[in-house]
Design a protein around this motif. Structure first.
Motif, PDB file in Angstrom:
ATOM      1  N   PHE A 142      47.117  34.232  25.969  1.00  0.00           N
ATOM      2  CA  PHE A 142      47.897  35.232  26.689  1.00  0.00           C
ATOM      3  C   PHE A 142      47.050  35.726  27.842  1.00  0.00           C
ATOM      4  CE2 PHE A 142      45.605  37.679  23.534  1.00  0.00           C
ATOM      5  CZ  PHE A 142      45.243  38.851  24.166  1.00  0.00           C
ATOM      6  N   SER A 143      47.701  36.338  28.807  1.00  0.00           N
ATOM      7  CA  SER A 143      46.971  36.874  29.955  1.00  0.00           C
ATOM      8  C   SER A 143      47.320  38.340  30.131  1.00  0.00           C
ATOM      9  CB  SER A 143      47.304  36.091  31.226  1.00  0.00           C
ATOM     10  OG  SER A 143      48.665  36.239  31.550  1.00  0.00           O
ATOM     11  N   LEU A 144      46.431  39.052  30.770  1.00  0.00           N
ATOM     12  CA  LEU A 144      46.650  40.453  31.114  1.00  0.00           C
ATOM     13  C   LEU A 144      46.635  40.566  32.627  1.00  0.00           C
ATOM     14  CD1 LEU A 144      44.300  42.227  28.561  1.00  0.00           C
ATOM     15  CD2 LEU A 144      46.783  42.011  28.433  1.00  0.00           C
ATOM     16  N   GLU A 145      47.606  41.274  33.172  1.00  0.00           N
ATOM     17  CA  GLU A 145      47.678  41.492  34.608  1.00  0.00           C
ATOM     18  C   GLU A 145      47.540  42.983  34.884  1.00  0.00           C
ATOM     19  OE1 GLU A 145      51.175  39.727  36.280  1.00  0.00           O
ATOM     20  OE2 GLU A 145      50.875  37.866  35.161  1.00  0.00           O
ATOM     21  N   LEU A 146      46.522  43.350  35.636  1.00  0.00           N
ATOM     22  CA  LEU A 146      46.283  44.744  35.991  1.00  0.00           C
ATOM     23  C   LEU A 146      46.728  44.929  37.433  1.00  0.00           C
ATOM     24  CD1 LEU A 146      42.626  44.977  34.623  1.00  0.00           C
ATOM     25  CD2 LEU A 146      44.766  45.209  33.362  1.00  0.00           C
ATOM     26  N   THR A 147      47.569  45.915  37.687  1.00  0.00           N
ATOM     27  CA  THR A 147      48.081  46.144  39.041  1.00  0.00           C
ATOM     28  C   THR A 147      48.052  47.626  39.378  1.00  0.00           C
ATOM     29  OG1 THR A 147      50.351  46.288  38.226  1.00  0.00           O
ATOM     30  CG2 THR A 147      49.617  44.127  38.976  1.00  0.00           C
ATOM     31  N   GLY A 148      48.096  47.912  40.678  1.00  0.00           N
ATOM     32  CA  GLY A 148      48.186  49.287  41.158  1.00  0.00           C
ATOM     33  C   GLY A 148      46.849  49.965  41.360  1.00  0.00           C
ATOM     34  N   PHE A 149      45.757  49.247  41.202  1.00  0.00           N
ATOM     35  CA  PHE A 149      44.436  49.838  41.363  1.00  0.00           C
ATOM     36  C   PHE A 149      43.991  49.719  42.821  1.00  0.00           C
ATOM     37  CE2 PHE A 149      44.798  48.798  36.933  1.00  0.00           C
ATOM     38  CZ  PHE A 149      44.182  49.868  36.296  1.00  0.00           C
ATOM     39  N   GLU A 150      42.945  50.435  43.164  1.00  0.00           N
ATOM     40  CA  GLU A 150      42.360  50.323  44.496  1.00  0.00           C
ATOM     41  C   GLU A 150      41.802  48.909  44.660  1.00  0.00           C
ATOM     42  OE1 GLU A 150      42.164  52.552  47.063  1.00  0.00           O
ATOM     43  OE2 GLU A 150      43.521  53.802  45.881  1.00  0.00           O
ATOM     44  N   PRO A 151      41.893  48.355  45.862  1.00  0.00           N
ATOM     45  CA  PRO A 151      41.315  47.022  46.094  1.00  0.00           C
ATOM     46  C   PRO A 151      39.810  47.006  45.825  1.00  0.00           C
ATOM     47  CG  PRO A 151      42.758  47.649  47.895  1.00  0.00           C
ATOM     48  CD  PRO A 151      42.592  48.864  47.035  1.00  0.00           C
TER      49      PRO A 151
ATOM     50  N   THR B  96      39.147  44.131  40.714  1.00  0.00           N
ATOM     51  CA  THR B  96      40.438  43.853  41.346  1.00  0.00           C
ATOM     52  C   THR B  96      40.222  43.084  42.642  1.00  0.00           C
ATOM     53  OG1 THR B  96      40.419  45.957  42.531  1.00  0.00           O
ATOM     54  CG2 THR B  96      41.491  45.925  40.357  1.00  0.00           C
ATOM     55  N   ASN B  97      41.264  42.397  43.066  1.00  0.00           N
ATOM     56  CA  ASN B  97      41.203  41.656  44.324  1.00  0.00           C
ATOM     57  C   ASN B  97      41.585  42.571  45.488  1.00  0.00           C
ATOM     58  OD1 ASN B  97      44.005  41.885  44.206  1.00  0.00           O
ATOM     59  ND2 ASN B  97      44.311  39.767  43.570  1.00  0.00           N
ATOM     60  N   ALA B  98      41.785  42.003  46.648  1.00  0.00           N
ATOM     61  CA  ALA B  98      42.093  42.784  47.849  1.00  0.00           C
ATOM     62  C   ALA B  98      43.450  43.482  47.765  1.00  0.00           C
ATOM     63  CB  ALA B  98      42.047  41.883  49.087  1.00  0.00           C
ATOM     64  N   GLN B  99      44.306  43.034  46.852  1.00  0.00           N
ATOM     65  CA  GLN B  99      45.616  43.671  46.663  1.00  0.00           C
ATOM     66  C   GLN B  99      45.602  44.688  45.510  1.00  0.00           C
ATOM     67  OE1 GLN B  99      45.396  40.143  46.886  1.00  0.00           O
ATOM     68  NE2 GLN B  99      45.745  40.382  49.085  1.00  0.00           N
ATOM     69  N   GLY B 100      44.460  44.921  44.903  1.00  0.00           N
ATOM     70  CA  GLY B 100      44.366  45.885  43.803  1.00  0.00           C
ATOM     71  C   GLY B 100      44.837  45.316  42.477  1.00  0.00           C
ATOM     72  N   GLN B 101      44.802  43.992  42.336  1.00  0.00           N
ATOM     73  CA  GLN B 101      45.240  43.331  41.107  1.00  0.00           C
ATOM     74  C   GLN B 101      44.075  42.606  40.457  1.00  0.00           C
ATOM     75  OE1 GLN B 101      47.988  40.622  42.988  1.00  0.00           O
ATOM     76  NE2 GLN B 101      49.718  41.789  42.181  1.00  0.00           N
ATOM     77  N   CYS B 102      44.221  42.376  39.168  1.00  0.00           N
ATOM     78  CA  CYS B 102      43.266  41.557  38.433  1.00  0.00           C
ATOM     79  C   CYS B 102      44.042  40.830  37.351  1.00  0.00           C
ATOM     80  CB  CYS B 102      42.166  42.415  37.824  1.00  0.00           C
ATOM     81  SG  CYS B 102      40.988  41.456  36.859  1.00  0.00           S
ATOM     82  N   ILE B 103      43.943  39.515  37.324  1.00  0.00           N
ATOM     83  CA  ILE B 103      44.612  38.734  36.294  1.00  0.00           C
ATOM     84  C   ILE B 103      43.542  38.135  35.393  1.00  0.00           C
ATOM     85  CG2 ILE B 103      46.087  36.746  35.803  1.00  0.00           C
ATOM     86  CD1 ILE B 103      47.440  37.275  38.513  1.00  0.00           C
ATOM     87  N   ILE B 104      43.627  38.459  34.118  1.00  0.00           N
ATOM     88  CA  ILE B 104      42.684  37.938  33.127  1.00  0.00           C
ATOM     89  C   ILE B 104      43.428  36.844  32.369  1.00  0.00           C
ATOM     90  CG2 ILE B 104      41.212  38.500  31.171  1.00  0.00           C
ATOM     91  CD1 ILE B 104      41.394  41.452  32.276  1.00  0.00           C
ATOM     92  N   GLY B 105      43.212  35.604  32.762  1.00  0.00           N
ATOM     93  CA  GLY B 105      43.971  34.481  32.226  1.00  0.00           C
ATOM     94  C   GLY B 105      43.559  34.047  30.843  1.00  0.00           C
ATOM     95  N   ASP B 106      42.360  34.386  30.423  1.00  0.00           N
ATOM     96  CA  ASP B 106      41.880  33.982  29.097  1.00  0.00           C
ATOM     97  C   ASP B 106      41.713  35.191  28.182  1.00  0.00           C
ATOM     98  OD1 ASP B 106      39.730  35.172  30.345  1.00  0.00           O
ATOM     99  OD2 ASP B 106      38.266  33.721  29.604  1.00  0.00           O
ATOM    100  N   ALA B 107      42.656  36.092  28.221  1.00  0.00           N
ATOM    101  CA  ALA B 107      42.519  37.359  27.495  1.00  0.00           C
ATOM    102  C   ALA B 107      42.355  37.167  25.992  1.00  0.00           C
ATOM    103  CB  ALA B 107      43.714  38.265  27.784  1.00  0.00           C
ATOM    104  N   GLU B 108      42.893  36.062  25.446  1.00  0.00           N
ATOM    105  CA  GLU B 108      42.751  35.826  24.009  1.00  0.00           C
ATOM    106  C   GLU B 108      41.285  35.654  23.614  1.00  0.00           C
ATOM    107  OE1 GLU B 108      42.862  31.816  25.802  1.00  0.00           O
ATOM    108  OE2 GLU B 108      44.022  33.626  26.118  1.00  0.00           O
TER     109      GLU B 108
END
Length: 173
Positions: A39-48, A73-85
């Motif tokens: 599973f993955s976790l997507e974090l959004t809405g944070f400061e870049p 987070t990346n330049a858009q304020g997101q972070c995707i953790i693709g290997d969350a398991e």
């Protein structure tokens, strides 16, 4: 959940005083998922370009387990953790003791994820539920028949299965 892809996405949002919305979203294929399924976790809405700490925590029979992972987070304020398991495999006892092991595989385990800033202040959280025993399997205890003590996990139904998995060792579960 979308039945066509069997893809589930759940999220929890926290509205901050500056009206930005932070969220952590879980994306998984299948529902319910077994412990090792990805599973993955997507974090959004944070400061870049913000450093965050993801804290995973669970409690098993009164014992607490936790691990932390630093992410940014990346330049858009997101972070995707693709290997969350994989974070679940990193769980360690909060108080000195044994590593995380399952005491009852017939129950779902809950893992709490918190997204924290550099000062470890939690900004949003999400609970992930995992199963250790696949749906449709039953647990059968063999207690002392001819000196044998064992646990069998058998699929329900009358089908014949020609495979046997033998695991030797002493553990809970």
């Amino acid at each position: 959940c979308s039945d066509a892809l069997n893809l589930c996405a759940t999220s929890q949002n926290l509205i901050l005083s500056n009206f930005s919305v932070l969220s952590v979203m879980l994306r998984q294929v299948g529902n319910p998922l077994l412990f090792g399924d990805s599973f993955s976790l997507e974090l959004t809405g944070f400061e870049p370009l913000t450093e965050l700490t993801l804290i995973a925590h669970c409690t098993e029979d009164g014992r607490h387990f936790e691990t932390q992972r630093r992410v940014a987070t990346n330049a858009q304020g997101q972070c995707i953790i693709g290997d969350a398991e994989m974070i679940l495999y990193e769980l360690a006892p909060v108080v000195f003791g044994h590593r995380y092991n399952v005491l009852d595989v017939s129950k779902a385990a809950q893992f709490d994820f918190k997204v924290c800033d550099a000062q470890l202040t939690a900004h949003c959280s999400l609970t992930v539920e995992r199963y250790f025993l696949a749906p449709g399997f039953e647990r059968h205890e063999i207690n002392g028949e001819n000196g044998v003590f064992a646990t069998l996990f058998l699929p329900s139904g009358d089908e014949i299965y020609h495979n046997l998995v033998v695991e030797i060792g002493g553990s809970a579960g």
